[in-house]
Scaffold this active site. Structure first.
Site, mmCIF file in Angstrom:
data_model
loop_
_atom_site.group_PDB
_atom_site.id
_atom_site.type_symbol
_atom_site.label_atom_id
_atom_site.label_comp_id
_atom_site.label_asym_id
_atom_site.label_seq_id
_atom_site.Cartn_x
_atom_site.Cartn_y
_atom_site.Cartn_z
ATOM 1 N N LYS A 157 0.822 -1.207 0.000
ATOM 2 C CA LYS A 157 0.000 0.000 0.000
ATOM 3 C C LYS A 157 0.864 1.268 0.000
ATOM 4 O O LYS A 157 2.087 1.195 0.190
ATOM 5 C CB LYS A 157 -0.920 -0.020 1.217
ATOM 6 C CG LYS A 157 -1.924 -1.164 1.207
ATOM 7 C CD LYS A 157 -2.741 -1.136 2.481
ATOM 8 C CE LYS A 157 -3.723 -2.274 2.567
ATOM 9 N NZ LYS A 157 -4.487 -2.223 3.833
ATOM 10 N N TYR A 194 -12.493 -2.589 -3.327
ATOM 11 C CA TYR A 194 -13.009 -2.651 -1.956
ATOM 12 C C TYR A 194 -14.529 -2.684 -1.905
ATOM 13 O O TYR A 194 -15.129 -2.336 -0.890
ATOM 14 C CB TYR A 194 -12.480 -1.465 -1.151
ATOM 15 C CG TYR A 194 -11.027 -1.577 -0.787
ATOM 16 C CD1 TYR A 194 -10.548 -2.664 -0.061
ATOM 17 C CD2 TYR A 194 -10.123 -0.585 -1.153
ATOM 18 C CE1 TYR A 194 -9.211 -2.760 0.280
ATOM 19 C CE2 TYR A 194 -8.776 -0.674 -0.805
ATOM 20 C CZ TYR A 194 -8.333 -1.768 -0.086
ATOM 21 O OH TYR A 194 -7.009 -1.866 0.259
ATOM 22 N N PHE A 253 -15.937 3.203 7.012
ATOM 23 C CA PHE A 253 -14.545 3.520 6.650
ATOM 24 C C PHE A 253 -14.271 3.425 5.153
ATOM 25 O O PHE A 253 -13.148 3.653 4.713
ATOM 26 C CB PHE A 253 -13.564 2.618 7.414
ATOM 27 C CG PHE A 253 -13.782 1.143 7.196
ATOM 28 C CD1 PHE A 253 -13.261 0.499 6.077
ATOM 29 C CD2 PHE A 253 -14.493 0.393 8.115
ATOM 30 C CE1 PHE A 253 -13.451 -0.858 5.870
ATOM 31 C CE2 PHE A 253 -14.694 -0.977 7.924
ATOM 32 C CZ PHE A 253 -14.164 -1.592 6.792
ATOM 33 N N ARG A 262 -1.556 -14.291 3.762
ATOM 34 C CA ARG A 262 -2.291 -13.690 4.887
ATOM 35 C C ARG A 262 -1.581 -13.973 6.211
ATOM 36 O O ARG A 262 -1.518 -13.109 7.087
ATOM 37 C CB ARG A 262 -3.719 -14.214 4.930
ATOM 38 C CG ARG A 262 -4.555 -13.918 3.714
ATOM 39 C CD ARG A 262 -5.065 -12.533 3.637
ATOM 40 N NE ARG A 262 -6.039 -12.263 4.666
ATOM 41 C CZ ARG A 262 -6.734 -11.145 4.754
ATOM 42 N NH1 ARG A 262 -6.557 -10.186 3.861
ATOM 43 N NH2 ARG A 262 -7.594 -10.947 5.709
ATOM 44 N N THR A 317 -4.953 -7.721 10.800
ATOM 45 C CA THR A 317 -5.235 -6.407 10.223
ATOM 46 C C THR A 317 -4.802 -5.283 11.156
ATOM 47 O O THR A 317 -4.210 -4.297 10.725
ATOM 48 C CB THR A 317 -6.739 -6.279 9.905
ATOM 49 O OG1 THR A 317 -7.090 -7.321 8.992
ATOM 50 C CG2 THR A 317 -7.070 -4.939 9.298
ATOM 51 N N ARG A 352 3.006 -6.977 9.421
ATOM 52 C CA ARG A 352 2.342 -5.940 10.218
ATOM 53 C C ARG A 352 2.838 -5.927 11.660
ATOM 54 O O ARG A 352 2.958 -4.862 12.261
ATOM 55 C CB ARG A 352 0.835 -6.133 10.164
ATOM 56 C CG ARG A 352 0.266 -5.853 8.780
ATOM 57 C CD ARG A 352 -1.197 -6.218 8.718
ATOM 58 N NE ARG A 352 -1.790 -5.858 7.442
ATOM 59 C CZ ARG A 352 -2.856 -6.455 6.948
ATOM 60 N NH1 ARG A 352 -3.447 -7.450 7.616
ATOM 61 N NH2 ARG A 352 -3.363 -6.069 5.791
ATOM 62 N N ASN A 381 -1.726 -0.157 7.289
ATOM 63 C CA ASN A 381 -1.104 -1.410 7.724
ATOM 64 C C ASN A 381 -0.262 -2.084 6.646
ATOM 65 O O ASN A 381 -0.081 -3.289 6.643
ATOM 66 C CB ASN A 381 -2.154 -2.354 8.298
ATOM 67 C CG ASN A 381 -3.238 -2.710 7.301
ATOM 68 O OD1 ASN A 381 -3.108 -2.465 6.102
ATOM 69 N ND2 ASN A 381 -4.313 -3.300 7.790
ATOM 70 N N HIS A 399 -1.891 -5.433 1.506
ATOM 71 C CA HIS A 399 -3.171 -6.106 1.276
ATOM 72 C C HIS A 399 -2.881 -7.457 0.648
ATOM 73 O O HIS A 399 -2.014 -7.575 -0.218
ATOM 74 C CB HIS A 399 -4.056 -5.295 0.318
ATOM 75 C CG HIS A 399 -5.183 -6.101 -0.252
ATOM 76 N ND1 HIS A 399 -6.386 -6.260 0.405
ATOM 77 C CD2 HIS A 399 -5.288 -6.835 -1.395
ATOM 78 C CE1 HIS A 399 -7.168 -7.046 -0.316
ATOM 79 N NE2 HIS A 399 -6.521 -7.405 -1.414
ATOM 80 N N GLU A 458 -9.612 -10.144 -7.808
ATOM 81 C CA GLU A 458 -8.666 -9.037 -7.670
ATOM 82 C C GLU A 458 -7.586 -9.071 -8.754
ATOM 83 O O GLU A 458 -7.207 -8.028 -9.282
ATOM 84 C CB GLU A 458 -8.045 -9.053 -6.273
ATOM 85 C CG GLU A 458 -9.059 -8.728 -5.194
ATOM 86 C CD GLU A 458 -8.523 -8.873 -3.783
ATOM 87 O OE1 GLU A 458 -7.370 -9.348 -3.605
ATOM 88 O OE2 GLU A 458 -9.263 -8.518 -2.854
#
Length: 136
Positions: free
Chosen positions: A9, A49, A57, A86, A92, A103, A113, A116, A127
């Protein structure tokens, strides 16, 4: 081989952490098969998203992911590659992320964070199609 989408990100790019994140993926035995440094336009961010559209949010999420360049990647590995990614990412909320995860070691805020990763095989396909429609 299975594929999943990973995004470093804007905060990861801004902090110069893309190399560290790629190293963690590659050290685990995963392979980057496509990558592009790009600003994710708001319309694409909204489609990406979409599942969060009704959440409070959503707008801030779209604004964040489109504020500056992200490194968008297709990562390949064994069965359940998405699950491996993941696990490497961690929870998260960085406060809940285990030490040794991306993270847990590098992030401090839930809203920024660093990374993704697709949350399942179906979302990985969706995606990848959004960001790399011509990949086979």
């Amino acid at each position: 081989m299975n594929r999943t989408l990973v995004i470093c990100k804007p905060d990861a790019v801004e902090r110069g952490l893309t190399g560290v994140i790629i190293s963690r993926l590659e050290n685990k035995g995963l392979r980057i098969v496509a990558a592009e440094l790009r600003v994710i336009e708001p319309d694409l961010a909204e489609r990406h998203y979409d599942e969060h559209r009704s959440r409070p949010f959503f707008d801030s999420l779209v604004k964040f992911i489109s504020r500056s360049p992200s490194l968008v990647m297709v990562v390949e590995g064994p069965e359940d590659t998405w699950r491996i990614v993941r696990t490497l990412m961690g929870a998260t909320n960085p406060a809940d992320a285990a030490p040794g995860t991306i993270r847990g070691d590098l992030a401090t805020e839930t809203s920024e964070n660093l990374v993704h990763g697709s949350d399942g095989a179906a979302s990985a396909r969706r995606e990848i199609d959004l960001f790399f429609p011509n990949i086979t």
